[in-house]
Motif scaffolding. Structure first.
Motif, mmCIF file in Angstrom:
data_model
loop_
_atom_site.group_PDB
_atom_site.id
_atom_site.type_symbol
_atom_site.label_atom_id
_atom_site.label_comp_id
_atom_site.label_asym_id
_atom_site.label_seq_id
_atom_site.Cartn_x
_atom_site.Cartn_y
_atom_site.Cartn_z
ATOM 1 N N ASN A 10 0.832 -1.192 0.000
ATOM 2 C CA ASN A 10 0.000 0.000 0.000
ATOM 3 C C ASN A 10 0.874 1.252 0.000
ATOM 4 N N SER A 12 -0.094 4.374 -0.194
ATOM 5 C CA SER A 12 -0.924 5.550 0.093
ATOM 6 C C SER A 12 -0.118 6.639 0.808
ATOM 7 N N GLY A 14 -1.374 8.916 2.655
ATOM 8 C CA GLY A 14 -1.963 9.202 3.959
ATOM 9 C C GLY A 14 -3.450 9.408 3.830
ATOM 10 N N PRO A 15 -4.250 8.810 4.725
ATOM 11 C CA PRO A 15 -3.829 7.802 5.686
ATOM 12 C C PRO A 15 -3.030 6.680 5.014
ATOM 13 N N ALA A 16 -1.887 6.375 5.614
ATOM 14 C CA ALA A 16 -0.936 5.449 5.001
ATOM 15 C C ALA A 16 -1.035 4.069 5.630
ATOM 16 N N GLY A 17 -0.331 3.126 5.035
ATOM 17 C CA GLY A 17 -0.294 1.775 5.570
ATOM 18 C C GLY A 17 0.301 1.736 6.968
ATOM 19 N N LEU A 18 -0.188 0.802 7.761
ATOM 20 C CA LEU A 18 0.335 0.596 9.112
ATOM 21 C C LEU A 18 1.071 -0.734 9.144
ATOM 22 N N GLN A 77 -5.852 16.626 18.963
ATOM 23 C CA GLN A 77 -6.827 16.311 17.924
ATOM 24 C C GLN A 77 -6.793 17.387 16.842
ATOM 25 N N GLY A 78 -7.273 17.030 15.661
ATOM 26 C CA GLY A 78 -7.437 18.018 14.603
ATOM 27 C C GLY A 78 -6.382 17.946 13.509
ATOM 28 N N GLY A 79 -5.374 17.129 13.688
ATOM 29 C CA GLY A 79 -4.368 16.972 12.641
ATOM 30 C C GLY A 79 -3.463 18.182 12.496
ATOM 31 N N ARG A 81 -3.446 20.439 10.246
ATOM 32 C CA ARG A 81 -4.138 21.684 9.899
ATOM 33 C C ARG A 81 -4.613 22.419 11.149
ATOM 34 N N GLN A 199 -1.118 10.166 10.594
ATOM 35 C CA GLN A 199 -1.532 9.194 9.574
ATOM 36 C C GLN A 199 -0.468 8.830 8.539
ATOM 37 N N ALA A 205 -5.380 8.208 11.191
ATOM 38 C CA ALA A 205 -5.788 9.612 11.181
ATOM 39 C C ALA A 205 -6.640 9.908 12.402
ATOM 40 N N GLY A 206 -6.517 11.146 12.923
ATOM 41 C CA GLY A 206 -7.359 11.556 14.041
ATOM 42 C C GLY A 206 -6.580 11.829 15.302
ATOM 43 N N LEU A 250 -3.265 2.688 19.228
ATOM 44 C CA LEU A 250 -2.612 2.171 18.018
ATOM 45 C C LEU A 250 -1.248 2.833 17.797
ATOM 46 N N GLU B 42 -6.210 2.487 6.336
ATOM 47 C CA GLU B 42 -4.963 2.657 5.571
ATOM 48 C C GLU B 42 -5.197 3.213 4.175
ATOM 49 N N ILE B 43 -6.404 3.704 3.905
ATOM 50 C CA ILE B 43 -6.662 4.218 2.554
ATOM 51 C C ILE B 43 -6.950 5.712 2.596
ATOM 52 N N GLN B 77 -13.480 17.096 14.222
ATOM 53 C CA GLN B 77 -12.521 16.587 15.202
ATOM 54 C C GLN B 77 -12.524 17.486 16.437
ATOM 55 N N PHE B 227 -10.225 24.752 10.441
ATOM 56 C CA PHE B 227 -10.692 23.352 10.537
ATOM 57 C C PHE B 227 -11.938 23.225 11.405
ATOM 58 N N ASN B 241 -9.590 18.912 6.244
ATOM 59 C CA ASN B 241 -8.367 18.230 6.668
ATOM 60 C C ASN B 241 -8.638 16.728 6.714
ATOM 61 N N PRO B 244 -10.803 11.679 10.775
ATOM 62 C CA PRO B 244 -10.465 10.447 11.489
ATOM 63 C C PRO B 244 -11.236 9.295 10.845
#
Lengths: 364, 364
Positions: A10, A12, A14-18, A77-79, A81, A199, A205-206, A250, B42-43, B77, B227, B241, B244
């Protein structure tokens, strides 16, 4: 490292592979965590078992990044951004200017948000060297001495640019490390604040990590929403409001996975090897190209173009059939992009290169 | 409804228990969702499969709450505490006052945050009737006519108070429904904004729903972090953004679970039955008491005290051995609290009452 799944890799952005091992552990205990008969996401964030999760995650991150004791580690929270607002609102401290180094999309997005709260002094650091996209050496960066801080983004995910130097300044250095954190060794003591959306290299993400030097906790604006206030979050151990407990848990599992792997030094070695395999092949091929100067190529995000863009769709279709997922480039630049974050094993990059070779042989 | 686990019932006030069927489904597809060979977390949030998750979750929530088309549904979020800032920053529109109805801890917390942005006109609605905690009838609520809006919290989780009436006003009514949403039927068209942290009746902590009447989208303050901007979130379909994604997906599974169960009408009937079993037993027992007037007793959070508080620890210990989890009351009020959100089956409440009877027989 285990492959991500049977024959699936994968890429990606982001959200990317874990890490597959992390997801397997989460799956095995999703219904009954810690012998409680409930999921970890169904318990109070103030319960003893969750507080242990939270504290271990913080300590593991401190170990991984060698974070000095005068830095607070906040789980927000909120990433990233949200941090685009939180940074000026927490750090201006009455000053009206801040220097922003611009080398791509994310740095520009931070500037746009900062304009609400101050006058960002923008230094355009993106340039061309030998016809390739590059970043000026730091000695050429102009930093306004009246700035409250200097903000930059060491890895631009869309452009595939990485900055390997630090601004030369006594001002606090603020870095958006969303796609850099834990990918290579850094010296935290050089920074005022490091923040990173989870992410890419941390978790789902989150959740967003902020690492804040403690002398910067006293500068908050009156209009800063409290849940973004670094000082309050530090005092309340990131539990001023209910935190995203499952994402925190996680992230903690990812930190333990990385420690077992040998930590940041070990993953950096693997990451450099992964990137070299891909860039070397692209450079050797007449069919693929990457537009970034070798001094500023991203370890994490490798954009590349096909000599025949009309084959882009075909490339993506065949790659997907082969289990090579999410290779489409960002809409702003087109072409392809392989994001090869920490969770991407060497075998994934090798599988991609093998596929690229076959595709080139058939369609070039 | 399936029991939460073998012999375990989780009375956590939040993060609260989730429907067992939802967690089982999430577990079964945690490593390979939608035949992609990866987890849903993951996507890319902008990928087609995730956009389908997002859209279905919104539509299911619209169906469940019968949300009129002139309301936007936002997946935010930061939880309800972020909305304590977001509400004034989005809705004051240049006005300097807002009325806040105070009936407990969460209403007061919203006031505290609003003080940063306006002068909250607080109406104290908590009172005593026949020696019991109660809320004044709405006819006695004083609403400042120059207010931008009227804010209230229909269910106070700590005090175990529920408000079943709406403020009598033409001003936009803003409700913190974190622990009310989806527990009973409501008429969304009566509200300006409804917001709710997910971790009670929606999903895991880390996502927050805001339902916003579309004429209220134009009032944002210049210092509102983007956001949190309702208009931007509406325009970007809650993807300004990176959202989650896993929490959004799980919330969607909870909405589908609730629809299959018969929707809000059906769950309200079950919730009323659950609450009645517990309150009736408490009222009939000389050993347990609940201090809230019957008109204002919460359907979701049932605080109760033992006649001998020195037995609190024993009660909690034996309950826990029996698989009855998280019954400790909030530190602000002490005693016990049974949170019986949607995911709590009738059998859980019955098991609690059975245990309470046995405990009473042995220790009263």
């Amino acid at each position: 490292m285990e492959p991500m799944s049977e024959n699936v890799f994968n890429f990606s952005a982001g959200p990317a592979g874990l890490p597959r091992d992390v997801l397997k552990k989460a799956q095995s205990e999703l219904l009954d965590w810690n012998d409680l008969g409930t999921s970890v996401m169904e318990i109070s964030h103030r319960s003893k078992p969750f507080i242990q999760v939270a504290e271990e995650a913080e300590q593991d991150l401190r170990d991984l990044l060698n974070i000095p004791s005068n830095y607070k580690v906040l789980f927000c929270q909120g990433g990233a951004r949200a941090q685009f607002s939180a940074v000026p609102l927490n750090l201006l401290g009455g000053k009206r200017k801040a220097t922003y180094i611009d080398a791509g999309y994310w740095a520009q997005s931070a500037v746009e948000e900062a304009q609400k709260y101050c006058t960002p002094i923008v230094h355009q650091a993106k340039t061309e060297i030998d016809g390739k996209t590059a970043v000026q050496p730091v000695s050429e960066w102009v930093i306004d001495p009246e700035s409250a801080y200097v903000h930059f983004c060491p890895n631009e995910t869309i452009d595939g640019i990485e900055i390997n130097e630090l601004p030369q300044t006594d001002l606090p250095i603020i870095a958006d490390m969303s796609s850099t954190i834990l990918s290579r060794e850094i010296d935290v003591s050089q920074y005022g604040v490091i923040y990173a959306g989870a992410q890419k290299n941390i978790g789902p993400a989150g959740i967003c990590i902020a690492i804040v030097r403690d002398d910067l906790l006293e500068l908050a604006s009156d209009v800063l929403p409290t849940f973004l206030n670094y000082k309050v979050l530090a005092e309340k151990e990131s539990m001023y409001n209910t935190p995203p407990t499952f994402a925190w848990y996680l992230s903690g599992l990812v930190f333990k996975w990385l420690k077992e792997l040998g930590g940041v030094q070990a993953i950096e070695r693997i990451n450099r090897e992964k990137a070299a395999i891909l860039y070397d092949y692209i450079d050797a091929s007449p069919f693929y190209k990457n537009q970034v100067h070798s001094d500023n190529r991203s370890l994490m995000n490798v954009p590349f173009q096909l000599a025949k863009p009309e084959l882009d769709e075909k490339f993506l279709e065949l790659a997907d059939e082969r289990g090579l997922r999410a290779l489409k480039g960002h809409r702003a630049v087109g072409g392809m992009r392989a994001s090869i974050y920490n969770a991407m094993p060497l075998e994934g990059v090798q599988a991609l290169v093998d596929f690229m070779k076959e595709f080139e042989q058939q369609y070039a």
